[in-house]
Design a protein around this motif. Structure first.
Motif, PDB file in Angstrom:
ATOM      1  N   ASN A  12     -16.504   6.408   0.867  1.00 48.68           N
ATOM      2  CA  ASN A  12     -16.839   7.070   2.129  1.00 48.68           C
ATOM      3  C   ASN A  12     -15.936   8.268   2.410  1.00 48.68           C
ATOM      4  N   ASP A  13     -15.130   8.671   1.414  1.00 48.63           N
ATOM      5  CA  ASP A  13     -14.227   9.821   1.496  1.00 48.63           C
ATOM      6  C   ASP A  13     -13.040   9.588   2.430  1.00 48.63           C
ATOM      7  N   GLU A  14     -12.775   8.340   2.780  1.00 45.37           N
ATOM      8  CA  GLU A  14     -11.577   8.018   3.555  1.00 45.37           C
ATOM      9  C   GLU A  14     -10.471   7.567   2.606  1.00 45.37           C
ATOM     10  N   PHE A  15      -9.248   7.582   3.121  1.00 47.16           N
ATOM     11  CA  PHE A  15      -8.083   7.157   2.352  1.00 47.16           C
ATOM     12  C   PHE A  15      -7.761   5.705   2.673  1.00 47.16           C
ATOM     13  N   TYR A  16      -7.368   4.972   1.651  1.00 43.75           N
ATOM     14  CA  TYR A  16      -7.011   3.565   1.793  1.00 43.75           C
ATOM     15  C   TYR A  16      -5.716   3.309   1.032  1.00 43.75           C
ATOM     16  N   PHE A  17      -5.033   2.225   1.391  1.00 40.11           N
ATOM     17  CA  PHE A  17      -3.935   1.759   0.547  1.00 40.11           C
ATOM     18  C   PHE A  17      -4.138   0.295   0.237  1.00 40.11           C
ATOM     19  N   ARG A  18      -3.564  -0.110  -0.871  1.00 38.30           N
ATOM     20  CA  ARG A  18      -3.521  -1.525  -1.237  1.00 38.30           C
ATOM     21  C   ARG A  18      -2.126  -1.803  -1.755  1.00 38.30           C
ATOM     22  N   LEU A  19      -1.628  -2.978  -1.448  1.00 35.70           N
ATOM     23  CA  LEU A  19      -0.331  -3.424  -1.951  1.00 35.70           C
ATOM     24  C   LEU A  19      -0.608  -4.396  -3.085  1.00 35.70           C
ATOM     25  N   LYS A  20      -0.078  -4.060  -4.253  1.00 31.57           N
ATOM     26  CA  LYS A  20      -0.237  -4.922  -5.417  1.00 31.57           C
ATOM     27  C   LYS A  20       1.081  -5.608  -5.729  1.00 31.57           C
ATOM     28  N   ALA A  21       0.998  -6.905  -6.000  1.00 26.57           N
ATOM     29  CA  ALA A  21       2.175  -7.666  -6.421  1.00 26.57           C
ATOM     30  C   ALA A  21       2.522  -7.272  -7.860  1.00 26.57           C
ATOM     31  N   SER A  22       3.656  -7.739  -8.340  1.00 29.41           N
ATOM     32  CA  SER A  22       4.110  -7.387  -9.687  1.00 29.41           C
ATOM     33  C   SER A  22       3.135  -7.845 -10.771  1.00 29.41           C
ATOM     34  N   ASN A  23       2.285  -8.841 -10.460  1.00 27.42           N
ATOM     35  CA  ASN A  23       1.297  -9.298 -11.433  1.00 27.42           C
ATOM     36  C   ASN A  23      -0.007  -8.499 -11.367  1.00 27.42           C
ATOM     37  N   GLY A  24      -0.048  -7.475 -10.507  1.00 30.27           N
ATOM     38  CA  GLY A  24      -1.221  -6.621 -10.379  1.00 30.27           C
ATOM     39  C   GLY A  24      -2.245  -7.089  -9.365  1.00 30.27           C
ATOM     40  N   GLN A  25      -2.019  -8.256  -8.764  1.00 27.51           N
ATOM     41  CA  GLN A  25      -2.951  -8.792  -7.777  1.00 27.51           C
ATOM     42  C   GLN A  25      -2.801  -8.056  -6.451  1.00 27.51           C
ATOM     43  N   ILE A  26      -3.923  -7.720  -5.833  1.00 28.44           N
ATOM     44  CA  ILE A  26      -3.897  -7.070  -4.517  1.00 28.44           C
ATOM     45  C   ILE A  26      -3.562  -8.128  -3.471  1.00 28.44           C
ATOM     46  N   ILE A  27      -2.475  -7.900  -2.726  1.00 27.36           N
ATOM     47  CA  ILE A  27      -2.048  -8.877  -1.726  1.00 27.36           C
ATOM     48  C   ILE A  27      -2.231  -8.386  -0.289  1.00 27.36           C
ATOM     49  N   LEU A  28      -2.539  -7.092  -0.127  1.00 27.16           N
ATOM     50  CA  LEU A  28      -2.796  -6.543   1.205  1.00 27.16           C
ATOM     51  C   LEU A  28      -3.609  -5.266   1.032  1.00 27.16           C
ATOM     52  N   ALA A  29      -4.577  -5.057   1.915  1.00 30.21           N
ATOM     53  CA  ALA A  29      -5.419  -3.865   1.849  1.00 30.21           C
ATOM     54  C   ALA A  29      -5.594  -3.287   3.251  1.00 30.21           C
ATOM     55  N   SER A  30      -5.766  -1.991   3.299  1.00 30.63           N
ATOM     56  CA  SER A  30      -5.908  -1.306   4.584  1.00 30.63           C
ATOM     57  C   SER A  30      -7.360  -1.073   4.938  1.00 30.63           C
ATOM     58  N   GLU A  31      -7.556  -0.650   6.158  1.00 33.28           N
ATOM     59  CA  GLU A  31      -8.830  -0.087   6.586  1.00 33.28           C
ATOM     60  C   GLU A  31      -8.803   1.387   6.200  1.00 33.28           C
TER      61      GLU A  31
END
Length: 114
Positions: A12-31
């Protein structure tokens, strides 16, 4: 690999962030954010609030799964977890965000795009 935030462009052309743990798993995501600067401010807010348990809101979904939100001091949601099958795994996700977010590097995956 250590934990990291990734900034990326959504469809949708918006910016997002995701927090990845050291194993590569996404543990938090933004709107979505309309600007990269606002997205970067969201990451700063996660780093500032993740160390305090009072900012985590534990939730149960309508189909009896578990998740959490990380909220800022004003109560605004700044990140949402994946869905977990047990309370214990959700709580482990909270612990992971608490430990990883404050020192996580930020990788801008949009840097190569206009």
């Amino acid at each position: 690999m250590s934990a990291k935030f990734e900034i990326f462009h959504g469809k949708n052309d918006e910016f997002y962030f995701r927090l990845k743990a050291s194993n590569g798993q996404i543990i938090l995501a933004s709107e979505g954010y309309t600007t990269k600067a606002n997205c970067q401010n969201g990451i700063k807010s996660v780093k500032a609030h993740a160390g305090d348990a009072k900012h985590f809101e534990k939730k149960v979904t309508s189909n009896s799964k578990f998740c959490f939100n990380l909220k800022s001091s004003n109560g605004q949601v700044i990140g949402t977890s994946q869905t977990y099958t047990t309370e214990q795994s959700r709580d482990a996700g909270i612990t992971s965000v608490s430990h990883n977010a404050p020192d996580a590097a930020v990788v801008d995956l949009t840097a190569h795009t206009a």
